[in-house]
Design a protein around this motif. Structure first.
Motif, mmCIF file in Angstrom:
data_model
loop_
_atom_site.group_PDB
_atom_site.id
_atom_site.type_symbol
_atom_site.label_atom_id
_atom_site.label_comp_id
_atom_site.label_asym_id
_atom_site.label_seq_id
_atom_site.Cartn_x
_atom_site.Cartn_y
_atom_site.Cartn_z
ATOM 1 N N GLU B 484 0.837 -1.195 0.000
ATOM 2 C CA GLU B 484 0.000 0.000 0.000
ATOM 3 C C GLU B 484 0.873 1.247 0.000
ATOM 4 O O GLU B 484 1.837 1.323 0.766
ATOM 5 C CB GLU B 484 -0.889 0.027 1.249
ATOM 6 C CG GLU B 484 -1.957 -1.047 1.264
ATOM 7 C CD GLU B 484 -2.727 -1.004 2.563
ATOM 8 O OE1 GLU B 484 -3.372 0.014 2.826
ATOM 9 O OE2 GLU B 484 -2.656 -1.985 3.308
ATOM 10 N N ARG B 486 1.030 4.342 1.361
ATOM 11 C CA ARG B 486 0.477 5.193 2.411
ATOM 12 C C ARG B 486 1.500 5.382 3.520
ATOM 13 O O ARG B 486 2.494 4.659 3.594
ATOM 14 C CB ARG B 486 -0.802 4.590 2.981
ATOM 15 C CG ARG B 486 -0.620 3.219 3.600
ATOM 16 C CD ARG B 486 -1.960 2.652 4.031
ATOM 17 N NE ARG B 486 -2.440 3.347 5.192
ATOM 18 C CZ ARG B 486 -2.512 2.803 6.412
ATOM 19 N NH1 ARG B 486 -2.131 1.562 6.607
ATOM 20 N NH2 ARG B 486 -2.967 3.492 7.420
ATOM 21 N N ALA B 487 1.220 6.369 4.357
ATOM 22 C CA ALA B 487 2.105 6.602 5.505
ATOM 23 C C ALA B 487 1.437 6.053 6.766
ATOM 24 O O ALA B 487 0.219 5.923 6.820
ATOM 25 C CB ALA B 487 2.370 8.084 5.664
ATOM 26 N N VAL B 488 2.247 5.719 7.742
ATOM 27 C CA VAL B 488 1.736 5.162 8.993
ATOM 28 C C VAL B 488 2.345 5.938 10.157
ATOM 29 O O VAL B 488 3.531 6.246 10.144
ATOM 30 C CB VAL B 488 2.119 3.655 9.117
ATOM 31 C CG1 VAL B 488 1.590 3.067 10.418
ATOM 32 C CG2 VAL B 488 1.605 2.868 7.935
ATOM 33 N N THR B 489 1.502 6.258 11.128
ATOM 34 C CA THR B 489 1.981 7.009 12.290
ATOM 35 C C THR B 489 2.274 6.051 13.429
ATOM 36 O O THR B 489 1.469 5.176 13.742
ATOM 37 C CB THR B 489 0.900 8.019 12.742
ATOM 38 O OG1 THR B 489 0.560 8.824 11.629
ATOM 39 C CG2 THR B 489 1.388 8.881 13.884
ATOM 40 N N ALA B 493 4.414 8.571 18.524
ATOM 41 C CA ALA B 493 4.850 9.778 17.804
ATOM 42 C C ALA B 493 4.826 11.018 18.696
ATOM 43 O O ALA B 493 5.753 11.829 18.667
ATOM 44 C CB ALA B 493 3.986 9.990 16.573
ATOM 45 N N LYS B 494 3.773 11.155 19.520
ATOM 46 C CA LYS B 494 3.655 12.368 20.337
ATOM 47 C C LYS B 494 4.774 12.430 21.372
ATOM 48 O O LYS B 494 5.344 13.482 21.619
ATOM 49 C CB LYS B 494 2.296 12.382 21.051
ATOM 50 C CG LYS B 494 1.200 12.998 20.205
ATOM 51 C CD LYS B 494 -0.084 13.101 20.979
ATOM 52 C CE LYS B 494 -1.219 13.462 20.035
ATOM 53 N NZ LYS B 494 -2.519 13.207 20.628
ATOM 54 N N ASP B 500 6.298 10.043 10.534
ATOM 55 C CA ASP B 500 5.468 9.070 9.825
ATOM 56 C C ASP B 500 6.361 8.192 8.951
ATOM 57 O O ASP B 500 7.358 8.671 8.417
ATOM 58 C CB ASP B 500 4.456 9.787 8.922
ATOM 59 C CG ASP B 500 3.256 10.271 9.710
ATOM 60 O OD1 ASP B 500 3.268 10.100 10.950
ATOM 61 O OD2 ASP B 500 2.314 10.801 9.096
ATOM 62 N N ASP B 706 -7.631 1.801 38.538
ATOM 63 C CA ASP B 706 -7.337 2.320 37.199
ATOM 64 C C ASP B 706 -6.032 1.723 36.725
ATOM 65 O O ASP B 706 -5.044 1.732 37.463
ATOM 66 C CB ASP B 706 -7.212 3.842 37.238
ATOM 67 C CG ASP B 706 -8.575 4.501 37.170
ATOM 68 O OD1 ASP B 706 -9.382 4.063 36.346
ATOM 69 O OD2 ASP B 706 -8.818 5.424 37.958
ATOM 70 N N VAL B 707 -6.049 1.213 35.522
ATOM 71 C CA VAL B 707 -4.855 0.533 35.028
ATOM 72 C C VAL B 707 -4.018 1.519 34.219
ATOM 73 O O VAL B 707 -4.515 2.117 33.266
ATOM 74 C CB VAL B 707 -5.265 -0.668 34.145
ATOM 75 C CG1 VAL B 707 -4.038 -1.385 33.647
ATOM 76 C CG2 VAL B 707 -6.136 -1.603 34.933
ATOM 77 N N PRO B 708 -2.756 1.717 34.601
ATOM 78 C CA PRO B 708 -1.936 2.661 33.841
ATOM 79 C C PRO B 708 -1.670 2.153 32.429
ATOM 80 O O PRO B 708 -1.712 0.939 32.189
ATOM 81 C CB PRO B 708 -0.625 2.726 34.637
ATOM 82 C CG PRO B 708 -0.633 1.566 35.538
ATOM 83 C CD PRO B 708 -2.029 1.105 35.717
ATOM 84 N N PRO B 709 -1.406 3.053 31.492
ATOM 85 C CA PRO B 709 -1.110 2.596 30.135
ATOM 86 C C PRO B 709 0.111 1.669 30.154
ATOM 87 O O PRO B 709 1.006 1.849 30.983
ATOM 88 C CB PRO B 709 -0.787 3.893 29.377
ATOM 89 C CG PRO B 709 -1.289 4.986 30.229
ATOM 90 C CD PRO B 709 -1.306 4.507 31.627
#
Lengths: 216, 751
Positions: B484, B486-489, B493-494, B500, B706-709
């Motif tokens: 494909e 296309r670009a993927v992030t 990234a943040k 990308d 609460d489960v942390p990421p």
């Protein structure tokens, strides 16, 4: 001398901050069905794990990325004329009106009223031991500073160097760094207030704490 | 006063009936309410005799109504019965079934985990004037009639670890173990020793416990139940349930509910019916040996006749297990058999419960045979009789060939080689001792001769070439996503500022790895098949075995057909013969694309057959988990039984001297991790994969935390000690080869 009362009145007249949401990169924009006046929220959760309200989706190279609100507030403008068009990076897409909280108002006033002494380079900063002792015993407002006073220890890559304060004399009203935390160059370390203005600032802080009405 | 007590007792019974029917059968409940209310109001005006008569009449009405309502009990009513605070709990059983007991390591809430109760107890049997105290280790979940600190019988990992510790104590002391299962499920936290990993450890150890284990199921909630449920005899209380998932959990999955949404009572009830969770269902499916009858609407602490019956049944089951291992006890064994009708008189004869030597070996053999037979024929197996026979004969021939080659011929050969090496080494030392001074003198005379040859010097000092596993910069399999444009992030990234990436680069040359932060994007299972194993070495076997719908779960046939069409596979498990850099091995691959990689009968059967194949061929066994969401809930206990069944196969294989490696990719959760995957001593994860017991939503709902990421990320699992390493996907082949060369059992062909 800064007229703090005037600053406060100005803030009361427009008790919000307008945040412009811009395209992070070029691409084709599609807006979410949000009308001006809609409530939006920023990233939330204990770890900011829940994303903010999606305002638009930007597609570049068949890669869609959501553009989310960075703070909570009200959507005041959406550039719908850009719908489906190719935009350049940094093109304004929407504007959010974020209503200021008490803490944010205080931060703005203090940053205008105080003299901010900034970090000359990225490093860890500490007060010299005598000053640290005074602050722990009687609070930062008990410490008077003047130009040329050796106030900080700058620790970078385990090499420590003394750092002298330069600026107008006064008392340390606010401290913006923590122990063992790296501070980037240009970030404020302390806010200094001339002794004569101290009662005035304290009065404004009290007024903000009691009078400021927070809006959602 | 007695009347007041009886009245209060009747009110409790009424509350119980109201609770378990949750708004149903109101006409019966209203009559009972009316009668109790009427008696409460007019009892002052009655004389004693009239009061006794009135209350006796109401009691009889209660008995009659309970018997009447018993006939209409639904699966969900039974779920409410076992969850009710008035339901019998383990302490009631200890008080009423055993003649004496001492609780170990716990007083009320002062325990490492108050939801797991362990006690040493004994039953007293009198025979011909002699008294015999027979000790047992009693282990089970304690719900404590709704005591908060008991956590509803939801055991934390350290509670299960303690249960295992005392199972081993029982083995040392050679006393039987009675386990009582009163759990809605395990407490899903990842802290060491880890919910999933500890259950896996329990199953692995229980597979080879050399003492009789009797399990009694009241509330058998999936993995939590399996942690102490692998037993020689499995009894079930008539109003209990044994299920792969709670009906509410099943309804949330079936209704595709998001976090916070609640399923309708109708959907929950429908799921409960379809999951076939009751004792009668489980007896029909063959996963329990006997039902212990309870009084109408379930046993409560005042049902003393029930406790007498339960005592008889657990003694009978223990006698039965012990006698089945004895060389000569035909009459007693016949009397103790669970299918033998009539009351069992435990005082009629005495059976000593110690199991020694050959009997212990037979006990294990029977236990393994028992679990091996479970769920046979519950998946679609279109292999012809001829093919199965051929495979059976081939297995026997391979086994015999390997026995001759590696045991009969190989072992003496190894001994001879070892002896020759020893003699040679000794001779070398003697020779060096004699010639050493002369060689030193020669070296001193001509030091140039000691210099290394130029080629060796070059090899040691020159820069080496970059090794890329002989792939010459290209992969054998390229993902279709690489085609494909296309670009993927990158998801990081943040935080990490990743740019990308272009899909052909990312899914092609980069092998799905972000070139900036190293995040591993999920890849197809085919990538693993083609790029990790030697080219042309992969030969699939048992591909005909096909996932089915043994419980005829609503709409599930259609969904299975869709999964089969989408993936071109017949089940979520692929078993292959393969090789890595020349080392032959057997591999099982759990494929995430097929119903989330969930494990049902077909997957369990294929996995088990693959393990047995590796054992016969004396080859290493590799489980590559492309992804698994857990046990396939639509198959109910047929699925959950694969946990002990496959773990026992793994245990047999490892005890026979095999090497079992597990590699987790993408997301691996629940039952399989808590059993046949988690029991491997060598578990590795690909970067960015998640390994855990329950998903974040379930953890939040069950524990309120609460489960942390990234709570279940590979590196977190490594830090907690759940896995033994985290590997880069691009180096998987080299790392697996390294693992094969450095780890392993004693009976592998290349050892």
């Amino acid at each position: 001398m800064l007229n703090i009362g005037k600053v406060l009145e100005e803030l009361k007249e427009s008790p919000y901050e307008e945040i412009v949401i811009r395209a992070p990169h070029c691409g084709v924009v599609r807006f979410e069905p949000l009308e001006p006046g809609a409530r939006v929220s920023g990233a939330s959760g204990q770890w900011k794990e829940k994303p903010g309200t999606c305002i638009a989706v930007i597609e570049r190279e068949r890669n869609k990325r959501p553009i989310e609100s960075v703070d909570k507030g009200e959507l005041v403008a959406v550039n719908r004329n850009l719908e489906g068009t190719f935009v350049e990076a940094q093109t304004p897409l929407a504007t959010i009106r974020h209503f200021l909280s008490k803490d944010e108002v205080l931060k703005i006033i203090l940053q205008k009223a105080l003299y901010l002494f900034c970090a000359p380079e990225r490093a860890k900063y500490y007060f010299i031991p005598e000053v640290e002792k005074n602050i722990q015993a009687s609070g930062s407002k008990s410490v008077k500073v003047h130009d040329g006073l050796e106030l900080f220890i700058m620790s970078r890559m385990k090499r420590e160097a003394p750092l002298a304060y330069s600026g107008p004399g006064g008392v340390i009203y606010a401290k913006y760094f923590e122990r063992n935390e790296n501070i980037d160059a240009g970030k404020p370390l302390i806010g200094v207030c001339p002794e004569s203005q101290l009662p005035l600032i304290e009065d404004v802080v009290l007024r903000v704490q009691t009078e400021w009405e927070e809006r959602e | 006063m007695d009347i007041e007590k009886k009245l209060s007792f009747l009110k409790e019974r009424l509350t119980y009936i109201c609770d378990i029917f949750a708004g149903n059968h109101q006409e019966h409940i209203r009559i009972l309410e009316h009668k109790v209310e009427e008696f409460s109001q007019r009892r002052e005006s009655l004389d004693l005799q009239e009061r006794i008569e009135a209350i006796t009449a109401i009691e009889e009405l209660f008995d009659f109504t309970e018997r009447r309502l018993e006939e209409d009990l639904s699966s969900m009513d039974k779920v409410r019965i076992v969850r009710h605070p008035q339901r019998i709990c383990l302490r009631d059983i200890l008080e009423n079934v055993y003649d004496n007991y001492t609780e170990i390591g716990g007083q009320k809430n002062k325990s490492i985990d108050p939801s797991m109760l362990i006690a040493r107890a004994y039953v007293t049997r009198r025979h011909r004037g002699k008294t015999h105290h027979q000790s047992v280790m009693v282990i089970g979940q304690e719900k404590g009639h709704g005591e908060d600190f008991r956590n509803g019988g939801s055991v934390k990992p350290w509670g299960n670890a303690r249960a295992l510790q005392y199972m081993k104590v029982a083995e040392t002391e050679n006393i039987p173990i009675h386990t009582y299962i009163f759990t809605p499920g395990a407490y899903p936290v990842e802290d060491y020793p880890g919910a999933a990993q500890q259950i896996a450890r329990n199953l692995y150890e229980m597979a080879a416990l050399k003492v009789p284990v009797i399990a009694v199921f009241s509330e058998g909630g999936s993995g939590g139940a399996e942690a102490i449920g692998l037993a020689d005899r499995r009894l079930m209380l008539s109003h209990g349930y044994y299920s792969v998932i709670s009906p509410e959990g099943a309804a949330a999955i079936e209704g595709r509910l998001r976090r916070g949404e609640r399923a309708t009572p109708e959907l929950i009830a429908r799921c409960a019916e379809q999951l076939k969770i009751t004792a009668q269902d489980n007896l029909r499916l063959g996963y329990i040996d006997k039902i212990v009858e309870e009084p109408p609407l379930g046993a409560r602490p005042y049902h003393y006749e029930f406790f007498r019956n339960l005592r008889r049944e657990v003694i009978r089951a223990t006698d039965d297990v012990v006698l089945s291992t004895r060389a000569f006890a035909p009459l007693r064994a016949r009397a103790a058999r669970p299918d033998k009708s009539g009351e069992y008189d435990a005082e009629k004869f005495v059976v000593r419960w110690e199991v020694n030597g050959g009997a212990a070996e037979k006990l294990l053999l029977l236990r393994h045979e028992k679990f091996n037979k479970y769920s046979r024929g519950k998946c679609i197996d279109p292999r012809s009789v001829f093919k199965r026979m051929r495979q059976g004969v081939s297995g026997v021939v391979t086994d015999a060939y390997n026995t001759v080659k590696h045991d009969i011929l190989g072992k003496p050969k190894k001994r001879i080689v070892s002896a020759v090496e020893e003699v040679e080494a000794e001779t070398r030392v003697l020779f060096d001792g004699i010639t050493g001074p002369f060689r030193k003198a020669l070296c001193a005379l001509g030091s140039k001769s000691s210099k290394a040859p130029a080629a060796t010097e070059e090899a040691l000092t020159a820069l080496s070439d970059w090794e890329d596993g002989q792939r010459n910069g290209s992969w054998n399999y390229i993902s279709p996503r690489a085609k494909e444009d296309r670009a993927v992030t990158c998801p990081n990234a943040k935080k990490q500022g990743c740019m990308d990436m272009w899909a052909p680069d990312l899914y092609g040359e980069f092998a799905g790895v972000c070139s900036n932060c190293g995040h591993h994007f999920p890849m197809e299972y085919k990538w693993f098949l083609w790029n990790v194993f030697d080219p042309n070495s992969v030969v699939e076997f048992n591909q005909e075995i096909e996932a089915g719908n043994p419980l005829e779960f609503e709409n599930f046939d259609q969904r299975l057909i869709q999964a089969k069409e989408k993936t071109g596979l017949k089940s979520g498990c692929m078993t292959v013969d393969a090789a890595i850099q020349g080392t032959k091995l057997v591999a099982a691959i759990l494929i995430a694309d097929f119903r989330g990689g969930s494990v049902g009968v077909a997957e369990g059967e294929k996995f088990l057959l693959a393990v047995e194949r590796a054992q016969k061929k004396r080859q290493p066994f590799l489980a590559y988990v492309h992804g698994t969401a857990g046990i396939r809930i639509q198959e109910g206990t047929n699925g959950v039984i694969q946990m002990p069944r496959c773990t026992m196969a793994v245990r047999r294989y490892l005890d026979a001297g095999g090497l079992y490696l597990v590699v987790y990719d993408t997301n691996s959760y629940a039952g399989p991790v808590a059993s046949f995957l988690g029991c491997s001593p060598y578990q590795f994860a690909i970067r960015s994969s998640n390994v855990g017991f329950a998903g974040p939503g379930v953890i939040k709902e069950t524990t309120g935390i609460d489960v942390p990421p990234n709570y279940q990320g590979a590196f977190k699992a490594l830090s907690r000690g759940h896995i033994q390493g985290v590997w880069d996907r691009r180096e998987l082949r080299e790392n697996l080869n390294q693992a094969l060369m450095t780890m392993g059992g004693r009976n592998l062909y290349y050892r």
